[in-house]
Design a protein around this motif. Sequence first.
Motif, PDB file in Angstrom:
ATOM      1  N   SER A 278       0.817  -1.218   0.000  1.00 46.01           N
ATOM      2  CA  SER A 278       0.000   0.000   0.000  1.00 46.01           C
ATOM      3  C   SER A 278       0.847   1.263   0.000  1.00 46.01           C
ATOM      4  O   SER A 278       0.466   2.272  -0.603  1.00 46.01           O
ATOM      5  N   HIS A 279       2.020   1.233   0.657  1.00 49.37           N
ATOM      6  CA  HIS A 279       2.903   2.396   0.638  1.00 49.37           C
ATOM      7  C   HIS A 279       3.476   2.611  -0.761  1.00 49.37           C
ATOM      8  O   HIS A 279       3.625   3.747  -1.211  1.00 49.37           O
TER       9      HIS A 279
ATOM     10  N   ARG B 107     -12.409  -3.917   8.688  1.00 47.32           N
ATOM     11  CA  ARG B 107     -12.654  -4.365   7.321  1.00 47.32           C
ATOM     12  C   ARG B 107     -13.929  -5.202   7.249  1.00 47.32           C
ATOM     13  O   ARG B 107     -14.702  -5.097   6.290  1.00 47.32           O
TER      14      ARG B 107
ATOM     15  N   LYS C 196     -11.333  -4.340  -0.399  1.00 43.39           N
ATOM     16  CA  LYS C 196      -9.909  -4.357  -0.736  1.00 43.39           C
ATOM     17  C   LYS C 196      -9.659  -5.185  -1.987  1.00 43.39           C
ATOM     18  O   LYS C 196      -8.878  -4.794  -2.859  1.00 43.39           O
TER      19      LYS C 196
ATOM     20  N   ARG D 269     -13.366   2.816   0.546  1.00 39.26           N
ATOM     21  CA  ARG D 269     -14.298   3.456   1.489  1.00 39.26           C
ATOM     22  C   ARG D 269     -15.732   2.983   1.301  1.00 39.26           C
ATOM     23  O   ARG D 269     -16.615   3.371   2.067  1.00 39.26           O
TER      24      ARG D 269
ATOM     25  N   SER E   6      -1.614   3.981   1.254  1.00 40.14           N
ATOM     26  CA  SER E   6      -1.485   3.565   2.653  1.00 40.14           C
ATOM     27  C   SER E   6      -2.366   4.407   3.568  1.00 40.14           C
ATOM     28  O   SER E   6      -2.718   5.555   3.263  1.00 40.14           O
ATOM     29  N   ARG E   7      -2.726   3.796   4.669  1.00 40.11           N
ATOM     30  CA  ARG E   7      -3.447   4.466   5.744  1.00 40.11           C
ATOM     31  C   ARG E   7      -2.579   4.411   6.999  1.00 40.11           C
ATOM     32  O   ARG E   7      -1.583   3.682   7.020  1.00 40.11           O
ATOM     33  N   PRO E   8      -2.924   5.144   8.052  1.00 38.16           N
ATOM     34  CA  PRO E   8      -2.060   5.154   9.248  1.00 38.16           C
ATOM     35  C   PRO E   8      -1.774   3.766   9.793  1.00 38.16           C
ATOM     36  O   PRO E   8      -0.692   3.517  10.328  1.00 38.16           O
ATOM     37  N   GLU E   9      -2.738   2.851   9.663  1.00 32.18           N
ATOM     38  CA  GLU E   9      -2.550   1.510  10.224  1.00 32.18           C
ATOM     39  C   GLU E   9      -1.905   0.532   9.248  1.00 32.18           C
ATOM     40  O   GLU E   9      -1.703  -0.648   9.573  1.00 32.18           O
ATOM     41  N   SER E  10      -1.557   0.990   8.050  1.00 28.58           N
ATOM     42  CA  SER E  10      -1.018   0.091   7.032  1.00 28.58           C
ATOM     43  C   SER E  10       0.367  -0.441   7.410  1.00 28.58           C
ATOM     44  O   SER E  10       1.211   0.301   7.927  1.00 28.58           O
TER      45      SER E  10
ATOM     46  N   GLU F 176      -7.272   8.525  -5.607  1.00 24.83           N
ATOM     47  CA  GLU F 176      -8.504   8.868  -4.874  1.00 24.83           C
ATOM     48  C   GLU F 176      -9.666   8.004  -5.325  1.00 24.83           C
ATOM     49  O   GLU F 176     -10.539   7.642  -4.519  1.00 24.83           O
TER      50      GLU F 176
ATOM     51  N   ARG G 193      -9.192   4.778  -3.590  1.00 32.31           N
ATOM     52  CA  ARG G 193      -9.544   4.953  -2.177  1.00 32.31           C
ATOM     53  C   ARG G 193     -11.066   4.953  -2.000  1.00 32.31           C
ATOM     54  O   ARG G 193     -11.587   4.470  -0.988  1.00 32.31           O
TER      55      ARG G 193
END
Length: 364
Positions: free
Chosen positions: A18-19, A262, A274, A313, A24-28, A306, A309
């Motif tokens: 994801s990075h 999730r 995902k 979402r 990526s998200r904060p928890e990725s 986006e 993403r």
Amino acid sequence: MKRIEVESRAIFIGLAGSHGYGLSRPESDYDYRGVFIAPKEYYLGFSNIEQKDSGWDKEPGMFPFLDGNQDTVIYELRKIINLLSGANPNVLELLWLNQYPYLTEVGKKLISNRKLFLSKKVKHTYSGYAFAQIKKMESHRKWLLNPPQSKPIPADFGIENEEPLAKEEVNAFLEYLYLLIRGRIEFLEESEQLYKLLTADIDFKGVLKQYTLPDETLAYSQEMTFGRKDFIRLLQKSQSYQNASREWNAYQAWQQNRNPARAEMERKSGFDLKHGMHCIRLLRSGLEILRSGNIIVDRRDAGDAEDLRAIIRGEYSYEKVTKMADDLVEEMDKVYQESTLPNRPDLEQINNLCIELVEMQGWV
């Protein structure tokens, strides 16, 4: 090989997942992928290694950023060359990453020759990997909307007064059936392409083991294998029972291992978001390669981060995502005909590159 040995012979390590995709998200988690060149005894002796995918949480190493990481895989050069030549999407992208925390001159040499591995085969591999995501979406959606109620038993499949064939018995017979079919075409005139398709490009043994034999093939299978009718029928029932048991076990594992956040999003949307996102990402990437002869890993650079993403979402329905996938596959079929990429990679050039990289690295 120990972690320290692999890292000392690494030619690059990149930030993937994801990075790498810019999603990526904060928890990725951080997913690191790399390449190393094994020492002399692995090339000239009996020792063999294809990749290192564990030990970063237990063994000492050179790179602190890998300490404790559970999502690191470092491939041996010959393994990744083979995967790259086959247009494997998960490894092709490693030569187009934006971030390489560790990169040597040998690694730069491999990356500078990355276009050697691009061919029209990406249409099949990228759409194939996307299809795998769709299959997972369909399985999870089925479990969400109509979860299995009980563990299957032999009686559910008409196996009453006899034991179902063991997994080993079923697989042994299917292996035999595979060899018979392969033998029938191996020496036919102009059969080379069909033989390659059956034995290399298609995991025919895997297909045989995953899907039950249809009714119309039973008589022919019996004749071809000299099998008794009761055995062939029991084979079909046993295979159906094993497939149902495998799905039940997969459902149980899915229930137990799902990320709670999730799982809640899946419950609301009715499908695995995902998998839906990765399906669209793969198809768009395949299209980009066919058009431009280039891979854009970071979807921020591609301009659709986006949008992807939004799928995660839950802003797109299941029907919308599958329609997007259908449209992309249709578009890929058209672009494939117009693409200037070669039909297949130049294996001689790739082999020479592999030799050059090993010689650059040296045995010490």
